[in-house]
Design a protein around this motif. Structure first.
Motif, short mmCIF file in Angstrom:
data_model
loop_
_atom_site.label_atom_id
_atom_site.label_comp_id
_atom_site.label_asym_id
_atom_site.label_seq_id
_atom_site.Cartn_x
_atom_site.Cartn_y
_atom_site.Cartn_z
N ILE A 170 0.86 -1.17 0.00
CA ILE A 170 0.00 0.00 0.00
C ILE A 170 0.90 1.23 0.00
O ILE A 170 1.63 1.47 0.96
N THR A 171 0.89 1.98 -1.09
CA THR A 171 1.82 3.08 -1.24
C THR A 171 1.40 4.28 -0.39
O THR A 171 0.24 4.47 -0.06
N GLU A 172 2.39 5.08 -0.06
CA GLU A 172 2.15 6.31 0.70
C GLU A 172 1.27 7.26 -0.10
O GLU A 172 0.41 7.94 0.44
N ALA A 173 1.48 7.29 -1.42
CA ALA A 173 0.67 8.16 -2.29
C ALA A 173 -0.81 7.78 -2.24
O ALA A 173 -1.68 8.65 -2.31
N ALA A 174 -1.10 6.48 -2.10
CA ALA A 174 -2.50 6.06 -1.99
C ALA A 174 -3.10 6.59 -0.70
O ALA A 174 -4.25 7.03 -0.68
N GLY A 175 -2.32 6.57 0.38
CA GLY A 175 -2.78 7.13 1.64
C GLY A 175 -2.99 8.63 1.57
O GLY A 175 -3.93 9.17 2.16
N ASP A 176 -2.13 9.31 0.82
CA ASP A 176 -2.28 10.76 0.63
C ASP A 176 -3.54 11.07 -0.17
O ASP A 176 -4.19 12.09 0.06
N ALA A 177 -3.89 10.20 -1.11
CA ALA A 177 -5.05 10.42 -1.97
C ALA A 177 -6.37 10.07 -1.29
O ALA A 177 -7.41 10.63 -1.63
N ASN A 178 -6.33 9.14 -0.34
CA ASN A 178 -7.56 8.65 0.27
C ASN A 178 -7.33 8.43 1.77
O ASN A 178 -6.56 7.54 2.15
N PRO A 179 -8.00 9.21 2.62
CA PRO A 179 -7.80 9.08 4.07
C PRO A 179 -8.13 7.69 4.62
O PRO A 179 -7.51 7.25 5.58
N ALA A 180 -9.07 6.98 4.00
CA ALA A 180 -9.41 5.63 4.45
C ALA A 180 -8.22 4.69 4.23
O ALA A 180 -7.95 3.81 5.05
N VAL A 181 -7.49 4.90 3.14
CA VAL A 181 -6.30 4.10 2.86
C VAL A 181 -5.21 4.41 3.87
O VAL A 181 -4.54 3.51 4.39
N ALA A 182 -5.03 5.70 4.18
CA ALA A 182 -4.02 6.10 5.15
C ALA A 182 -4.29 5.47 6.51
O ALA A 182 -3.36 4.96 7.17
N GLU A 183 -5.54 5.45 6.92
CA GLU A 183 -5.91 4.84 8.20
C GLU A 183 -5.65 3.33 8.18
O GLU A 183 -5.09 2.78 9.13
N TYR A 184 -6.03 2.68 7.09
CA TYR A 184 -5.82 1.23 6.97
C TYR A 184 -4.33 0.92 6.99
O TYR A 184 -3.88 0.01 7.68
N ARG A 185 -3.54 1.70 6.25
CA ARG A 185 -2.08 1.48 6.18
C ARG A 185 -1.45 1.67 7.56
O ARG A 185 -0.54 0.93 7.93
N ALA A 186 -1.93 2.65 8.33
CA ALA A 186 -1.39 2.88 9.66
C ALA A 186 -1.70 1.70 10.59
O ALA A 186 -0.90 1.37 11.47
N GLU A 187 -2.84 1.05 10.38
CA GLU A 187 -3.26 -0.07 11.23
C GLU A 187 -2.52 -1.36 10.89
O GLU A 187 -2.14 -2.11 11.79
N VAL A 188 -2.32 -1.65 9.60
CA VAL A 188 -1.79 -2.96 9.20
C VAL A 188 -0.38 -2.92 8.64
O VAL A 188 0.23 -3.97 8.46
N GLY A 189 0.12 -1.76 8.30
CA GLY A 189 1.44 -1.65 7.70
C GLY A 189 1.35 -1.47 6.20
O GLY A 189 0.27 -1.47 5.62
N GLU A 190 2.52 -1.34 5.57
CA GLU A 190 2.50 -1.06 4.14
C GLU A 190 2.40 -2.30 3.26
O GLU A 190 2.07 -2.20 2.10
N ARG A 191 2.66 -3.48 3.83
CA ARG A 191 2.50 -4.72 3.06
C ARG A 191 1.44 -5.59 3.70
O ARG A 191 1.46 -5.81 4.90
#
Length: 77
Positions: free
Chosen positions: A7-28
Motif C-alpha cells: 500500500i503506497t504512501e501516495a495512496a494514503g495521501d489520496a484517500n484518508p481511508a487508505v491512510a488509516e488502513y495502512r497505519a493499522e496494518v502496515g504497508e504490506r
C-alpha cells in the motif's frame, strides 16, 4: 496462494481511508487471493474521498536481488 500487496504512501495521501488502513496494518498486506485485494480496494474507495486502484505486477517481472516478492500495489488512481 497468497497475494501480497504494498500500500503506497501516495495512496494514503489520496484517500484518508487508505491512510488509516495502512497505519493499522502496515504497508504490506497478505491476502488469500487477488479477489480479496480487489474487494479491499473497492471498500476503501467507497469509504474515502480519493480513488485508489490495485495495480498488479506481471508474473514475469524480475525481482532485484534481496527484493521481497510483491504481487501488486494499491496506489492513487
Amino acid at each position: 496462494m497468497a497475494y501480497v500487496v504494498e500500500i503506497t504512501e501516495a495512496a494514503g495521501d489520496a484517500n484518508p481511508a487508505v491512510a488509516e488502513y495502512r497505519a493499522e496494518v502496515g504497508e504490506r498486506v497478505r491476502f488469500e487471493s487477488k479477489a480479496d485485494a480487489d474487494a479491499l480496494v473497492e471498500k476503501l474507495n467507497d469509504e474515502g474521498t480519493g480513488t485508489v486502484r490495485l495495480r498488479s505486477v506481471h508474473e514475469d517481472h524480475p525481482l532485484e536481488e534481496g527484493q521481497d516478492p510483491i504481487d501488486g500495489y494499491v496506489e492513487a488512481a
